[in-house]
Design an enzyme around this catalytic site. Structure first.
Site, PDB file in Angstrom:
ATOM      1  N   PHE A 127      54.128  39.954 178.606  1.00  0.00           N
ATOM      2  CA  PHE A 127      53.735  40.085 177.284  1.00  0.00           C
ATOM      3  C   PHE A 127      54.276  39.103 176.367  1.00  0.00           C
ATOM      4  O   PHE A 127      55.609  38.931 176.472  1.00  0.00           O
ATOM      5  CB  PHE A 127      54.146  41.427 176.969  1.00  0.00           C
ATOM      6  CG  PHE A 127      53.685  41.542 175.342  1.00  0.00           C
ATOM      7  CD1 PHE A 127      52.255  42.266 175.100  1.00  0.00           C
ATOM      8  CD2 PHE A 127      54.712  41.526 174.222  1.00  0.00           C
ATOM      9  CE1 PHE A 127      51.787  42.204 173.842  1.00  0.00           C
ATOM     10  CE2 PHE A 127      54.101  41.592 172.877  1.00  0.00           C
ATOM     11  CZ  PHE A 127      52.952  41.907 172.821  1.00  0.00           C
ATOM     12  N   ASP A 213      60.972  33.001 177.780  1.00  0.00           N
ATOM     13  CA  ASP A 213      60.386  33.956 176.691  1.00  0.00           C
ATOM     14  C   ASP A 213      61.892  35.217 176.626  1.00  0.00           C
ATOM     15  O   ASP A 213      61.789  35.878 177.398  1.00  0.00           O
ATOM     16  CB  ASP A 213      59.053  34.599 176.681  1.00  0.00           C
ATOM     17  CG  ASP A 213      58.948  35.854 175.609  1.00  0.00           C
ATOM     18  OD1 ASP A 213      59.612  35.967 174.976  1.00  0.00           O
ATOM     19  OD2 ASP A 213      57.627  36.018 175.664  1.00  0.00           O
ATOM     20  N   LYS A 242      63.062  39.233 167.267  1.00  0.00           N
ATOM     21  CA  LYS A 242      63.750  40.723 167.599  1.00  0.00           C
ATOM     22  C   LYS A 242      65.110  40.782 167.174  1.00  0.00           C
ATOM     23  O   LYS A 242      65.473  40.759 165.905  1.00  0.00           O
ATOM     24  CB  LYS A 242      63.376  41.162 169.147  1.00  0.00           C
ATOM     25  CG  LYS A 242      62.036  41.232 169.373  1.00  0.00           C
ATOM     26  CD  LYS A 242      61.962  42.053 170.577  1.00  0.00           C
ATOM     27  CE  LYS A 242      60.760  42.340 171.242  1.00  0.00           C
ATOM     28  NZ  LYS A 242      59.673  43.405 170.561  1.00  0.00           N
TER      29      LYS A 242
HETATM   30  N1  PLP Z   1      57.449  38.198 174.022  1.00  0.00           N
HETATM   31  C1  PLP Z   1      58.019  39.371 174.470  1.00  0.00           C
HETATM   32  C2  PLP Z   1      58.763  39.347 175.790  1.00  0.00           C
HETATM   33  C3  PLP Z   1      58.099  40.538 173.694  1.00  0.00           C
HETATM   34  O1  PLP Z   1      58.713  41.539 174.253  1.00  0.00           O
HETATM   35  C4  PLP Z   1      57.384  40.390 172.463  1.00  0.00           C
HETATM   36  C5  PLP Z   1      57.397  41.729 171.670  1.00  0.00           C
HETATM   37  O2  PLP Z   1      57.288  42.988 172.163  1.00  0.00           O
HETATM   38  C6  PLP Z   1      56.752  39.217 171.946  1.00  0.00           C
HETATM   39  C7  PLP Z   1      56.896  38.310 172.777  1.00  0.00           C
HETATM   40  C8  PLP Z   1      56.092  39.301 170.572  1.00  0.00           C
HETATM   41  O3  PLP Z   1      56.920  39.383 169.460  1.00  0.00           O
HETATM   42  P1  PLP Z   1      56.342  39.698 168.180  1.00  0.00           P
HETATM   43  O4  PLP Z   1      56.035  41.076 168.026  1.00  0.00           O
HETATM   44  O5  PLP Z   1      57.776  39.590 167.075  1.00  0.00           O
HETATM   45  O6  PLP Z   1      55.257  38.834 167.676  1.00  0.00           O
END
Ligand code: PLP
Length: 389
Positions: A127, A213, A242
């Site tokens: 994700f 990521d 986050k």
């Molecule tokens: N990347 C990862 C691994 C995530 O867990 C998330 C959100 O859950 C995101 C990207 C996207 O982040 P945001 O919701 O702050 O755009």
């Protein structure tokens, strides 16, 4: 009918107040929160030191735009580079924006190499966000459905399968691999010990950028500042969001070596990104984590959480696996259990279920030992009772 666009399936709880590891509803009922707003409030809800920074910065200067120098932004970038081994940072407002920046860096890298149709490797069940580029990178067809045509240039391989990445080595259009060091939304999937090292080696051999990521795994969650540090590698790009702001929106894209030179003036930007409010808060977040030894505490408490859950639950025939790294733990059931989230509310404990059958725990990193014991007991009883029905 609500005037809010119905993009979320809501649970039957209106959170009105938070205090450390606890959330409260309007009636004053308390809920022990193992979810921390999806790995965001690692220092607990309504953290008083963070609240002080928000209030005093709001009275001093919230925003001024990136037309001007911003001291707190400079200081935060420096601290992030120190804890990560990276060279410089771009600030945005969310995880998806941090990943957009990383994808643009990979595209610019391709452009410098004269590759006109570049591809980035991502993994199944990953994700990376909900913007068009990040949902195209995401390894979940449900997130993509209805938004075709997707942004082109992403190829997917199974997670934790180094041979699948190796097979792409002779594709001259590949320029990068973007990977979660532990998959979060995908079900708390922890790869083999040598996976990230092997990915790094393949990136070096093929002149690909390694993009980690760390939006869910970063900022001490797994018992290191960033989860790639368990593998002792240096990525070319690291994304964070986050927990960096403990609830105040901020995203960061950190770069190293050749990746740090790719975006120049005019290539990227954000109105709010890196403003005095969010960067002052994030500076404080890092300061508290360092002062209170929370990186180590995440490792120690996470190990206790994992061991205690295994000791009490793993023998159950309906529990398939219990896994995790630091304070990021998944309990995989052999059946759909999404309704455990609602059951938890009824019993005063907030849990998340991802992929329909993995209970995901992302508790605050500054819980007391007795709060952790309470949490373990509440989670085990919740799942045992659920499975006994
Ligand atoms: N990347 C990862 C691994 C995530 O867990 C998330 C959100 O859950 C995101 C990207 C996207 O982040 P945001 O919701 O702050 O755009």
């Amino acid at each position: 009918m609500s005037a809010v666009m119905p993009t979320y399936g809501r649970l039957p709880l209106e959170a009105c107040k938070g205090e450390g590891a606890w959330l409260f509803d309007e009636q004053g009922n308390a809920y022990l929160d193992t979810f921390t707003g999806i790995a965001v409030c690692s220092l607990g809800h309504a953290n008083p030191e963070i609240a002080d920074v928000v209030a005093s910065q709001a009275r001093t200067l919230v925003h001024c735009s990136n037309f001007f120098h911003i001291n707190s932004q400079e200081q935060l970038a420096e601290k992030l580079c120190q804890i990560s081994g990276m060279d410089n940072v771009f600030f945005g407002n969310s995880g998806a924006e941090a990943n957009e920046c990383a994808i643009k860096i990979a595209r610019m890298f391709a452009s410098h190499k004269g590759i006109s149709q570049p591809k980035i490797i991502t993994t199944e069940h990953s994700f990376h966000g909900r913007t068009l580029a990040t949902l195209s990178a995401t390894g979940n067809p449900k997130v993509q459905k209805g938004f075709e045509p997707l942004v082109s240039g992403f190829v997917q391989v199974p997670y934790n399968d180094i041979a699948a990445v190796e097979r792409l080595s002779n594709d001259p259009d590949i320029v990068a691999i973007m990977i979660e060091p532990v998959q979060g939304e995908g079900g708390v999937n922890v790869p083999a010990d040598d996976y990230l090292n092997s990915i790094r080696a393949l990136c070096d051999q093929n002149d690909w950028l390694l993009i980690a990521d760390e939006i869910q795994t970063g900022i001490a969650r797994t018992g290191q500042w960033f989860a790639y540090q368990h593998a002792d590698i240096t990525p070319d790009v690291v994304t964070s969001a986050k927990a960096l702001g403990n609830g105040v929106p901020i995203g960061a894209c950190l770069t190293h070596g050749k990746a740090a030179k790719l975006l120049q003036a005019g290539n990227h930007g954000s109105t709010y990104g890196g403003n005095p409010l969010s960067t002052s808060v994030a500076k404080k977040v890092l300061e508290i984590i360092e002062r209170d030894g929370l990186v180590k505490q995440a490792e120690i408490q996470g190990a206790k959480l994992l061991q205690s859950l295994k000791a009490r639950l793993l023998a159950h025939e309906k529990i398939k696996d219990i896994r995790g790294l630091g304070m990021m733990v998944g309990i995989e059931l052999d059946q759909d259990c999404a309704d455990l989230m609602k059951r938890g509310i009824d019993r005063g404990v907030l849990v998340n279920v991802t992929q329909g059958h993995v209970v995901r725990l992302l508790p605050a990193l500054n819980m007391s030992d007795s709060q952790l014991d309470d949490l373990i007991d509440k989670i085990c009883s919740l799942i045992e009772d659920y499975l006994a029905e």
